[in-house]
Design an enzyme around this catalytic site. Structure first.
Site, PDB file in Angstrom:
ATOM      1  N   ARG A  30      36.950  38.652  37.634  1.00  0.00           N
ATOM      2  CA  ARG A  30      38.601  38.153  37.705  1.00  0.00           C
ATOM      3  C   ARG A  30      39.364  38.864  38.561  1.00  0.00           C
ATOM      4  NH1 ARG A  30      39.193  35.381  32.323  1.00  0.00           N
ATOM      5  NH2 ARG A  30      37.086  34.839  31.846  1.00  0.00           N
ATOM      6  N   ARG A  34      45.317  35.151  36.907  1.00  0.00           N
ATOM      7  CA  ARG A  34      47.065  35.220  36.452  1.00  0.00           C
ATOM      8  C   ARG A  34      47.517  36.688  36.789  1.00  0.00           C
ATOM      9  NH1 ARG A  34      45.720  32.882  30.901  1.00  0.00           N
ATOM     10  NH2 ARG A  34      43.867  33.954  31.051  1.00  0.00           N
ATOM     11  N   ARG A  43      48.491  27.572  41.345  1.00  0.00           N
ATOM     12  CA  ARG A  43      48.083  26.794  40.431  1.00  0.00           C
ATOM     13  C   ARG A  43      49.038  25.610  39.716  1.00  0.00           C
ATOM     14  NH1 ARG A  43      44.523  27.896  36.362  1.00  0.00           N
ATOM     15  NH2 ARG A  43      45.721  26.115  35.468  1.00  0.00           N
ATOM     16  N   ASP A  79      34.525  28.555  37.166  1.00  0.00           N
ATOM     17  CA  ASP A  79      34.646  29.094  35.858  1.00  0.00           C
ATOM     18  C   ASP A  79      32.970  28.908  35.378  1.00  0.00           C
ATOM     19  OD1 ASP A  79      36.193  30.067  33.451  1.00  0.00           O
ATOM     20  OD2 ASP A  79      34.905  28.873  32.482  1.00  0.00           O
ATOM     21  N   TYR A 154      29.136  29.062  23.751  1.00  0.00           N
ATOM     22  CA  TYR A 154      30.156  28.184  23.941  1.00  0.00           C
ATOM     23  C   TYR A 154      29.942  26.741  23.266  1.00  0.00           C
ATOM     24  CZ  TYR A 154      33.236  31.424  26.254  1.00  0.00           C
ATOM     25  OH  TYR A 154      34.023  32.557  26.450  1.00  0.00           O
TER      26      TYR A 154
END
Ligand SMILES: Cc1c2[nH]c(c1CCC(=O)O)Cc1[nH]c(c(CCC(=O)O)c1C)Cc1[nH]c(c(CCC(=O)O)c1C)Cc1[nH]c(c(C)c1CCC(=O)O)C2
Length: 347
Positions: A30, A34, A43, A79, A154
């Site tokens: 990662r 952010r 973004r 992702d 998921y």
């Protein structure tokens, strides 16, 4: 395979192959995202999953941490749910939550929604990686995918889950359907990794982030065959295959057995102990507790030194955090960490 000779000789790929390195290579799970103001700017106004289908933007965001931190490898910005979306599964990534699936997959009839993935389903991946390999020069690009268990978690839960109750109910209650579900996901994942390698990725990481929820016997019976199928699917390319999960101390040996060349370790097991569990013939990746980055620099350096000392006898070591960079981390602390590891391990 598109790895150039200069990339082949990079510290990162040498460490993965357990060859001598000029310094311990560093990258961060990662690393794009952010924590970087330039990411937030790029973004702005673009939903996460849409951004993953825009090749120029993907290439830009993938490059950002390489430029800023001087890490030894780039990791493809995407992702784990992108290939599922690409074959038509109705899902979204909700900010602050994670992937959410409109209709969970829980029955045999639901399996029909998981069709095979072809390169035509993900043209933007091939395009973005083409741009990236040109810009990266000798810096390797790591492709990645979610492992069958973590994707299944998921899909079956319908979103993020603490206890994986629906997933485990299916795994224990209908082992045949479970095996077929994981086998489908293994085919999709293998195909997705192949697209990335064919386009120019020189290593791949299989994220089984949530598999630490399982006991070793259940992992061996219900997960290992599918993960092994993914690793087999890309074995002939000869690119290093990394396998990582969180809380997997008891599974490290089995995760190596599944077919990884490099086993990723979270911060709970020191690397010398992890090496004993994994056994010879594999490199290790890890494993600074990401939360250490919130401490003052001297503490970060002391904890980093501990990781490097535990790694001193390894056959191959790729420095990483024990899990991903957190959104509120100070990016300068990450830049300093890269410098520190390089300086401490220069040979
Ligand atoms: C479990 C998992 C996911 N996605 C991923 C995993 C495995 C890695 C891990 O264990 O952390 C993998 C992933 N997701 C992303 C990357 C980018 C590449 C990199 O490592 O730099 C990688 C490697 C981008 C992303 N994936 C996501 C973001 C944040 C979305 C945003 O910027 O709005 C990014 C940059 C969204 C996402 N996607 C997922 C979660 C839990 C979240 C966070 C939700 C949130 O807190 O908002 C699922």
């Amino acid at each position: 395979m598109r790895t150039t000779p200069a990339t082949h000789e990079s510290a990162f790929l040498k460490a993965c192959r357990r060859e001598p390195v000029p310094h311990t290579p560093v990258w961060f799970m990662r690393q794009a995202g952010r924590s970087l103001p330039e990411y937030l700017k790029a973004r702005e106004g673009i939903p996460m999953l849409e951004s993953c289908t825009m090749p120029e933007l993907v290439a830009e965001i993938t490059m950002q941490p390489v430029r800023r931190h001087k890490v030894d490898a780039a990791v493809y910005y995407s992702d784990i749910v992108v290939p599922l979306k690409a074959i038509g599964i109705d899902l979204d990534i909700k900010p602050g939550v994670g992937p959410v699936i409109a209709e969970p997959i829980r029955t045999r009839a639901d399996l029909a929604r998981l069709r095979d993935l072809t390169p035509e389903d993900v043209p933007y991946v091939t395009q973005a990686i083409g741009m990236l390999t040109a810009e990266l020069g000798s810096t390797p690009l790591i492709g990645f995918a979610g492992a069958p268990f973590t994707l299944a978690s998921y899909l079956v839960e319908g979103g993020p889950s603490r206890n994986h109750e629906h997933t485990k109910a299916l795994m224990y209650g209908d082992p045949e359907l479970w095996a077929d579900l994981l086998d489908r996901l293994a085919d999709i994942t293998g195909a997705f990794l192949k697209v990335q390698i064919e386009a120019g990725a020189s290593a791949v990481q299989l994220f089984d982030s949530w598999v630490g929820a399982l006991a070793p016997a259940d992992y061996r019976r219900s997960v290992l065959p599918a993960s092994a199928k993914v690793f087999d699917a890309v074995a002939s390319y000869g690119v290093p295959r990394i396998h990582f999960g969180v809380g997997t101390g008891e599974l490290l040996g089995l995760m190596g057995e599944a077919g990884a060349d490099v086993v990723g370790v979270d911060w709970r097991v020191p690397l010398d102990e992890a090496a004993r569990r994994v056994g010879p013939g594999k490199a290790l990746q890890g494993n600074l507790d990401p939360a250490v980055l919130f401490a003052p620099t001297p503490a970060v350096e002391a904890k980093t030194r501990e990781v490097l000392d535990a790694a001193a006898g390894l056959e191959g070591h790729v420095f990483n955090l024990g899990h991903g960079v957190m959104p509120n981390m100070d990016p300068d602390a990450l830049t300093r960490l890269v410098e520190y590891v390089h300086q401490q391990t220069a040979r």
